[in-house]
Design a protein around this motif. Structure first.
Motif, mmCIF file in Angstrom:
data_model
loop_
_atom_site.group_PDB
_atom_site.id
_atom_site.type_symbol
_atom_site.label_atom_id
_atom_site.label_comp_id
_atom_site.label_asym_id
_atom_site.label_seq_id
_atom_site.Cartn_x
_atom_site.Cartn_y
_atom_site.Cartn_z
ATOM 1 N N HIS A 1 40.233 -5.026 14.854
ATOM 2 C CA HIS A 1 38.889 -5.563 15.071
ATOM 3 C C HIS A 1 38.059 -5.224 13.844
ATOM 4 C CE1 HIS A 1 35.166 -6.641 17.067
ATOM 5 N NE2 HIS A 1 34.651 -5.517 16.601
ATOM 6 N N GLY A 2 37.341 -6.199 13.315
ATOM 7 C CA GLY A 2 36.510 -5.974 12.138
ATOM 8 C C GLY A 2 35.084 -6.432 12.359
ATOM 9 N N GLU A 3 34.146 -5.691 11.765
ATOM 10 C CA GLU A 3 32.734 -6.061 11.772
ATOM 11 C C GLU A 3 32.163 -5.725 10.411
ATOM 12 O OE1 GLU A 3 30.597 -4.164 14.952
ATOM 13 O OE2 GLU A 3 32.013 -4.859 16.476
ATOM 14 N N GLY A 4 31.222 -6.555 9.934
ATOM 15 C CA GLY A 4 30.640 -6.254 8.637
ATOM 16 C C GLY A 4 29.487 -7.150 8.273
ATOM 17 N N THR A 5 28.916 -6.839 7.110
ATOM 18 C CA THR A 5 27.879 -7.662 6.510
ATOM 19 C C THR A 5 28.204 -7.797 5.035
ATOM 20 O OG1 THR A 5 26.493 -5.728 6.113
ATOM 21 C CG2 THR A 5 26.079 -6.951 8.134
ATOM 22 N N GLY A 6 27.739 -8.894 4.441
ATOM 23 C CA GLY A 6 28.069 -9.127 3.034
ATOM 24 C C GLY A 6 29.576 -9.204 2.895
ATOM 25 N N VAL A 7 30.136 -8.422 1.981
ATOM 26 C CA VAL A 7 31.594 -8.397 1.821
ATOM 27 C C VAL A 7 32.196 -7.085 2.310
ATOM 28 C CG1 VAL A 7 31.565 -10.043 -0.089
ATOM 29 C CG2 VAL A 7 31.482 -7.596 -0.578
ATOM 30 N N ALA A 8 31.371 -6.171 2.830
ATOM 31 C CA ALA A 8 31.855 -4.886 3.349
ATOM 32 C C ALA A 8 32.192 -5.028 4.822
ATOM 33 C CB ALA A 8 30.806 -3.804 3.146
ATOM 34 N N GLN A 9 33.210 -4.290 5.258
ATOM 35 C CA GLN A 9 33.643 -4.391 6.633
ATOM 36 C C GLN A 9 34.151 -3.041 7.121
ATOM 37 O OE1 GLN A 9 37.116 -6.902 7.919
ATOM 38 N NE2 GLN A 9 35.482 -8.410 8.257
#
Length: 157
Positions: free
Chosen positions: A15-23
């Motif tokens: 499962h992944g969550e992030g903003t921009g290119v960071a996760q």
């Protein structure tokens, strides 16, 4: 009637969550982070997903080789891996036509083992055949170099 999954299938879920290119990713309670170089819009605060792809290649080879070694009745000791992936960023960054994959991936592995030369050759070929991550790279069309060196297993103390 529902189709029963094969008993040999093990699901892997992330499962992944992030903003921009960071996760931030969670793999069954194991949390890890990704980011990107500033040239790709990141802050370089965590490894790029491309480093994780290459890192998964080293660790999957080591896990697979341990299984193959058991089948061959040989022992393995310490490992070292050096992997380099050459990526032309023209497609990824510039949107050029073509394949965004690595152009070339080189695996250099050294493993301590009591295997004979013949057993070592089988260890290499069977590990490449059975390793899911090696197969991802090989079947992707990238140039793939798989160079392993046999080192003597230290005598038991």
């Amino acid at each position: 009637m529902a189709i029963k999954p094969k008993e040999t299938v093990v699901p892997f879920a992330v499962h992944g969550e992030g903003t921009g290119v960071a996760q931030t990713l969670d793999a069954g309670g194991h949390v890890f982070h990704t980011d990107a170089y500033p040239a790709f819009g990141g802050k370089d605060e965590a490894p790029s997903p491309l480093f994780y792809a290459l890192g998964s290649l080293t660790s999957c080879n080591q896990v697979t080789a341990a299984l193959v070694a058991k089948d061959l009745g040989i022992q393995l000791g310490a490992w070292t891996f050096d992997i380099q992936g050459d990526l032309d960023t023209a497609v990824l960054v510039g949107g050029a036509e073509g394949n965004a994959n690595f152009d070339k991936v080189e695996v250099r592995a050294t493993v301590e083992t009591d295997a004979s030369e013949e057993q070592f050759a089988t260890l290499i070929s069977e590990t490449a055949r059975r390793c899911p991550v090696t197969q991802l790279f090989q079947r992707s069309g990238t140039e793939f170099v798989n160079d392993w060196t046999r080192a003597e297993l230290p005598a038991a103390v």
